[in-house]
Design a protein around this motif. Structure first.
Motif, short mmCIF file in Angstrom:
data_model
loop_
_atom_site.label_atom_id
_atom_site.label_comp_id
_atom_site.label_asym_id
_atom_site.label_seq_id
_atom_site.Cartn_x
_atom_site.Cartn_y
_atom_site.Cartn_z
N UNK A 53 0.81 -1.21 0.00
CA UNK A 53 0.00 0.00 0.00
C UNK A 53 0.85 1.27 0.00
N UNK A 54 2.18 1.13 0.25
CA UNK A 54 3.03 2.33 0.22
C UNK A 54 3.41 2.73 -1.18
N UNK A 55 3.10 1.91 -2.19
CA UNK A 55 3.36 2.27 -3.58
C UNK A 55 2.33 3.27 -4.06
N UNK A 56 2.82 4.37 -4.65
CA UNK A 56 1.92 5.42 -5.14
C UNK A 56 2.35 5.85 -6.52
N UNK A 57 1.41 6.52 -7.24
CA UNK A 57 1.75 7.05 -8.55
C UNK A 57 2.81 8.15 -8.43
N UNK A 81 8.51 9.87 -9.26
CA UNK A 81 9.85 10.15 -8.77
C UNK A 81 10.86 9.16 -9.33
N UNK A 82 10.47 7.88 -9.41
CA UNK A 82 11.39 6.84 -9.82
C UNK A 82 11.71 6.90 -11.32
N UNK A 83 10.70 7.16 -12.13
CA UNK A 83 10.88 7.05 -13.58
C UNK A 83 11.15 8.38 -14.27
N UNK A 84 10.81 9.49 -13.63
CA UNK A 84 10.98 10.80 -14.27
C UNK A 84 12.01 11.65 -13.54
N UNK A 85 11.80 11.88 -12.23
CA UNK A 85 12.64 12.82 -11.50
C UNK A 85 14.08 12.30 -11.35
N UNK A 145 12.66 10.81 1.49
CA UNK A 145 11.99 11.68 2.47
C UNK A 145 10.80 12.38 1.84
N UNK A 146 10.94 12.81 0.59
CA UNK A 146 9.82 13.46 -0.12
C UNK A 146 8.67 12.48 -0.27
N UNK A 147 8.98 11.23 -0.62
CA UNK A 147 7.95 10.21 -0.79
C UNK A 147 7.26 9.91 0.54
N UNK A 148 8.06 9.81 1.62
CA UNK A 148 7.48 9.55 2.94
C UNK A 148 6.55 10.69 3.36
N UNK A 149 6.95 11.93 3.11
CA UNK A 149 6.09 13.07 3.42
C UNK A 149 4.80 13.01 2.63
N UNK A 150 4.90 12.59 1.38
CA UNK A 150 3.69 12.48 0.54
C UNK A 150 2.74 11.42 1.09
N UNK A 151 3.30 10.29 1.55
CA UNK A 151 2.46 9.24 2.13
C UNK A 151 1.75 9.74 3.37
N UNK A 152 2.48 10.47 4.22
CA UNK A 152 1.85 11.01 5.42
C UNK A 152 0.74 11.98 5.06
N UNK A 153 0.97 12.78 4.02
CA UNK A 153 -0.07 13.71 3.58
C UNK A 153 -1.30 12.96 3.10
N UNK A 154 -1.10 11.87 2.34
CA UNK A 154 -2.24 11.08 1.86
C UNK A 154 -2.99 10.43 3.01
N UNK A 155 -2.26 9.87 3.97
CA UNK A 155 -2.90 9.23 5.11
C UNK A 155 -3.68 10.23 5.95
N UNK A 156 -3.14 11.43 6.13
CA UNK A 156 -3.83 12.46 6.90
C UNK A 156 -5.11 12.89 6.17
N UNK A 157 -4.98 13.03 4.86
CA UNK A 157 -6.16 13.44 4.09
C UNK A 157 -7.24 12.36 4.13
N UNK A 158 -6.81 11.08 4.09
CA UNK A 158 -7.77 9.99 4.12
C UNK A 158 -8.48 9.91 5.48
N UNK A 159 -7.72 10.14 6.58
CA UNK A 159 -8.30 10.05 7.92
C UNK A 159 -9.25 11.22 8.21
N UNK A 160 -9.00 12.36 7.57
CA UNK A 160 -9.86 13.52 7.82
C UNK A 160 -11.08 13.58 6.90
N UNK A 161 -11.12 12.68 5.92
CA UNK A 161 -12.27 12.67 4.98
C UNK A 161 -13.51 12.16 5.72
N UNK A 162 -14.72 12.74 5.48
CA UNK A 162 -15.96 12.27 6.13
C UNK A 162 -16.29 10.84 5.74
#
Length: 363
Positions: free
Chosen positions: A23-27, A32-36, A342-359
């Motif tokens: 579940x930690x795999x994201x677009x 980041x892996x293929x372009x950046x 670190x950028x990827x980990x921050x992105x995951x935390x942002x997604x998890x926070x957004x998911x937990x705050x969704x109604x």
């Protein structure tokens, strides 16, 4: 984006903990892996090769040439030296090490006249002044046609007279060395005559012939006029496997494949340069040429060429660009991956926070 790359393929996310949690795999991780990452590596590679071959300014020189310098003692080493007489009446050379120049090794030690010019045929006697000095005894080595050039006699050390525009080098017994314990007064000495007064050209009787690095980075040759007095000689030995010789160099054909060059410079430490009977410099020849009066006045000027205690060796090396690049790209790849992780980990935390705050949807 490279051909055949699917930015939506989550298996391409190099920053996800695939083995632990799919579940930690994201677009974003795939992006980041293929372009950046490839773009950053390409940019760094361009910067690295620019730095390696061109440099990035005065404070960041190219890396494809590494120059190291070190101060060394002469020890038993002998270095080539070339001089040219430029006085119209010729020059008197006191040759301090003809045997050493010919053999390539320092011999004799520090005693006076040890190893000094034992071969009397190294330089021809000038057409004039070959008469026997009155001070030479019958049956001695002075009592010959080459009387003025007798070596190691009581009347003076070995001396030769060279005509104007004659170049002297190791073939004639002129070279540079500084054996431990040597007497500085046994330096290579050159004297030239003057008849009355001394001004202008009288101050310069000999030139130093030396190679040097010109503005194009090639080895060229120049002549340096030497003032009368005492000259301290400084040597730089250049060792460069890719040494380039200027086609204007007089010895280009013979030297173009050489990788070592010797650059001499001089520092005047005394400008008097007088010759008197006490100095006993080439007195046999000068007496024969009527340059010494009965009162001991010598109509000549001289320069003593004294090698410095040490010389500088400048070595140039050319690192392999392939090995250097692989070493650099390996280190920067790890750094880039660590930062983007670190950028990827921050992105995951942002997604998890957004998911937990969704109604939550009503059941």
């Amino acid at each position: 984006m490279p051909c055949g790359t699917n930015a939506n393929d989550l298996t391409r996310d190099k920053f996800s903990s695939v083995r632990k949690n799919q579940e930690t795999a994201t677009r974003f991780g795939v992006f980041l892996s293929t372009i950046v990452v490839p773009i950053l590596l390409l940019l760094y590679s361009a910067l690295w090769f620019t730095q390696f071959y061109v440099g990035l300014g005065p404070d960041s020189p190219p890396l494809n040439k590494v120059i190291t310098t070190e101060q060394l003692q002469y020890g038993q080493k002998i270095f080539p030296l070339a001089l040219t007489c430029n006085h119209r009446d010729g020059c008197y050379f006191r040759l301090t090490g003809a045997d050493a120049c010919a053999s390539g090794t320092v011999a004799g030690g520090a005693g006076p006249n040890n190893g000094f010019c034992s071969d009397p045929t190294l330089l021809p006697v000038a057409s004039g002044g070959a008469s026997t000095p009155a001070s030479c005894g019958v049956g001695s080595q002075c009592n010959t046609a080459a009387a003025a050039n007798a070596c190691g006699t009581a009347n003076g050390p070995c001396c030769r007279k060279a005509t104007c525009d004659t170049e002297l080098s190791s073939a004639q017994g002129v070279c540079a060395f500084s054996p431990p314990g040597a007497d500085p007064t046994d330096a290579l000495t050159v004297a030239w005559a003057y008849k009355s007064g001394c001004s202008g050209a009288c101050n310069f009787g000999v030139t130093l012939v030396t190679d040097y690095i010109d503005s194009n980075g090639d080895v060229a040759q120049k002549e340096v006029k030497v003032h009368r007095g005492i000259a301290l000689m400084n040597l730089i030995e250049h060792d460069d496997p890719k040494m380039s010789w200027s086609k204007s160099h007089p010895n280009y054909a013979a030297n173009k494949k050489k990788t070592t060059m010797y650059e001499w410079s001089i520092t005047m430490v005394d400008v008097e340069g007088t010759v008197d009977a006490v100095s006993n410099l080439c007195m046999n020849q000068m007496r024969a040429d009527n340059l010494v009066t009965s009162g001991g006045t010598v109509y000549a000027r001289r320069v003593k060429l004294v090698p410095a205690a040490t010389y500088t060796k400048m070595s140039t090396a050319y690192p392999s660009p392939g090995l250097a690049y692989l070493s650099a790209i390996g280190g920067i790849s790890s750094t880039i991956m660590a930062v983007l992780a670190y950028v990827h980990a921050f992105h995951l935390k942002f997604l998890n926070r957004a998911a937990s705050s969704a109604p939550q949807a009503a059941p």
